[in-house]
Scaffold this active site. Structure first.
Site, PDB file in Angstrom:
ATOM      1  N   ASP A  51       0.810  -1.216   0.000  1.00 25.37           N
ATOM      2  CA  ASP A  51       0.000   0.000   0.000  1.00 25.37           C
ATOM      3  C   ASP A  51       0.852   1.280   0.000  1.00 25.37           C
ATOM      4  O   ASP A  51       2.082   1.227  -0.055  1.00 25.37           O
ATOM      5  CB  ASP A  51      -0.933  -0.066   1.228  1.00 25.37           C
TER       6      ASP A  51
ATOM      7  N   ASP B  26      -9.973   3.823  -3.624  1.00 25.84           N
ATOM      8  CA  ASP B  26     -10.686   2.596  -3.215  1.00 25.84           C
ATOM      9  C   ASP B  26     -12.116   2.473  -3.736  1.00 25.84           C
ATOM     10  O   ASP B  26     -12.898   3.438  -3.718  1.00 25.84           O
ATOM     11  CB  ASP B  26     -10.758   2.532  -1.684  1.00 25.84           C
TER      12      ASP B  26
HETATM   13  C1  GLA Z   1      -5.962   1.466   1.393  1.00 26.86           C
HETATM   14  C2  GLA Z   1      -6.091   0.480   0.230  1.00 26.86           C
HETATM   15  C3  GLA Z   1      -7.233  -0.473   0.515  1.00 26.86           C
HETATM   16  C4  GLA Z   1      -6.978  -1.207   1.817  1.00 26.86           C
HETATM   17  C5  GLA Z   1      -6.790  -0.209   2.952  1.00 26.86           C
HETATM   18  C6  GLA Z   1      -6.339  -0.891   4.227  1.00 26.86           C
HETATM   19  O1  GLA Z   1      -7.070   2.310   1.474  1.00 26.86           O
HETATM   20  O2  GLA Z   1      -6.301   1.161  -0.971  1.00 26.86           O
HETATM   21  O3  GLA Z   1      -7.393  -1.409  -0.546  1.00 26.86           O
HETATM   22  O4  GLA Z   1      -5.835  -2.024   1.689  1.00 26.86           O
HETATM   23  O5  GLA Z   1      -5.802   0.771   2.615  1.00 26.86           O
HETATM   24  O6  GLA Z   1      -6.090  -0.005   5.266  1.00 26.86           O
END
Ligand code: GLA
Length: 393
Positions: free
Chosen positions: A148, A203
């Site tokens: 990430d 996301d």
């Molecule tokens: C980010 C990523 C998500 C998930 C969250 C976890 O937002 O884009 O897919 O992994 O972190 O905290």
């Protein structure tokens, strides 16, 4: 002196030009499950084991799903040697035992970390700890790493992802490297030799078309952001429009079918994000539709693309290995409407050809069609058809 500098330059060049990532992995888009969309931080070894059991029992494993990926929040600290420590309350047997359990089911195991100083949920990140973390994952038998991009102020993305890619290679265990940098630095332009897939947007949420501050997106908004990226994707290096929301409850069955159809057409990783232990018949039908999955896993590995946009209806196409085409007729309007495709939209020379059509959701042959095809599509629905050429004029 000259000789040494020359040798140094050669070594540096070799280092830079060398593809870091493990080759030969993810030759078709990865398929599996990830804990984040449904469970957020509520992860435990009990949950992961039950999900692995359900992946087998539900028929998902037979349909091709393979990777069980724990997202954020499994980690809690580092020990005196800097080694990452799993939450002992939630993972009392440790990650190695859990990986062994998942492998025992004939499945593969994925884990999550972050290129920043902390993960998005403020657990320890891997910045500066890439080698020890990659070595730990390799010791545990991990097969997949999602990496990430939170808490990365002052960190340069290419260097950060390359550092982890190299650390994985050095640790010696083949792992799919899933870059989750949200598309900010256009990873499709630089990540081909660094990772096996890269997120293209922020996301996904379990919505058809909602959006909050550009950070949380319904799938049809994500779909729009994939236009033009198709040329960057192929075997071993995929665009990742984020994980599936099928079965999480906030969309209609029609919308979930359309979401799954498009993720298949886009060569997206098919990473389910729902509770596999409690799936209704509709959810299982969608996630295990092997005719749709075959479009995603087609070995040509060519991402689908939009061929016509009428505003509130669209036609998308994907070229397949055996010369067939897959077409999606998509209705964005709030009521039913006819959506039409003409074969000349695929390529002018196909204009007067005849194709045998198969409906990939009804599992039904529709007959032979010359010039084109049209159908009434429900609001937010997608008709997914496979075209086999009959004869040429
Ligand atoms: C980010 C990523 C998500 C998930 C969250 C976890 O937002 O884009 O897919 O992994 O972190 O905290």
């Amino acid at each position: 002196m000259m000789k040494y500098s020359f040798a140094l330059v050669i070594t540096l060049c070799m280092g830079l030009g060398h593809a870091q990532k493990f080759d030969g992995l993810a030759q078709t888009p990865p398929m599996g499950w990830n804990s984040w969309n449904k469970f957020n931080c509520d992860v435990s070894e009990k949950l992961i084991k039950e999900i692995a059991d359900a992946m087998v029992a539900s028929g998902m494993k037979d349909a091709g799903y393979q990777y069980i990926v724990i997202d954020d929040c499994w980690q809690i600290d580092r020990d005196g040697n800097g080694k990452i420590v799993a939450d002992p309350e939630r993972f009392p047997s440790g990650i190695k035992a859990l990986v062994d359990y998942v492998h025992g089911k004939g499945l593969k195991f994925g884990i999550y970390s972050c290129a920043g100083t902390k993960t998005c949920q403020e657990r320890p990140g891997s910045h500066g700890m890439e080698r020890i973390d990659a070595k730990t994952y390799a010791e545990w038998g991990v097969d997949y790493l999602k990496y990430d991009w939170c808490f990365t102020e002052g960190i340069e993305p290419i260097a950060a992802y390359t550092a982890m890619s190299e650390a994985i290679k050095e640790a010696g265990r083949p792992m799919i490297f899933s870059i989750c940098e949200w598309g900010l630095s256009k990873p499709w332009t630089w990540a081909r030799d660094v990772g096996h897939l890269w997120r293209t947007t922020y996301d996904i949420r379990d919505w058809y078309d909602g959006e909050i501050n550009g950070n949380f997106l319904g799938w049809s908004i994500i779909l729009d952001k994939q236009v033009g990226l198709e040329k960057y994707s192929g075997p071993g290096h995929w665009n990742d429009p984020d994980m599936l929301e099928v079965g999480n409850g906030r969309q209609t069955n029609t919308e979930y079918k359309a979401h799954f159809s498009f993720w298949a057409l886009l060569n997206a990783p098919l990473i389910a994000g729902n509770d596999l232990r409690n799936m209704d018949a509709n959810t299982i039908e969608i996630l295990t539709n092997t005719e749709v999955i075959a479009i995603n896993q087609d070995k040509l590995g060519q991402q689908g693309y939009k061929i016509f946009d009428y505003g509130d209806s669209e036609v998308w196409c994907k070229n397949l290995y055996n010369g067939d085409y897959c077409i999606i007729l998509f209705n964005r309007a709030s009521s039913r409407q006819q959506v039409a495709v003409q074969w000349e939209m695929i390529a002018p020379e196909l204009a007067a050809d005849s194709f045998a059509l198969r409906d990939l959701w009804k599992h039904e042959d529709l007959g032979d069609f010359k010039y084109g095809f049209n159908a009434e599509i429900p609001s937010h629905g997608a008709k997914m058809i496979r075209l086999k050429k009959r004869y040429k004029h």
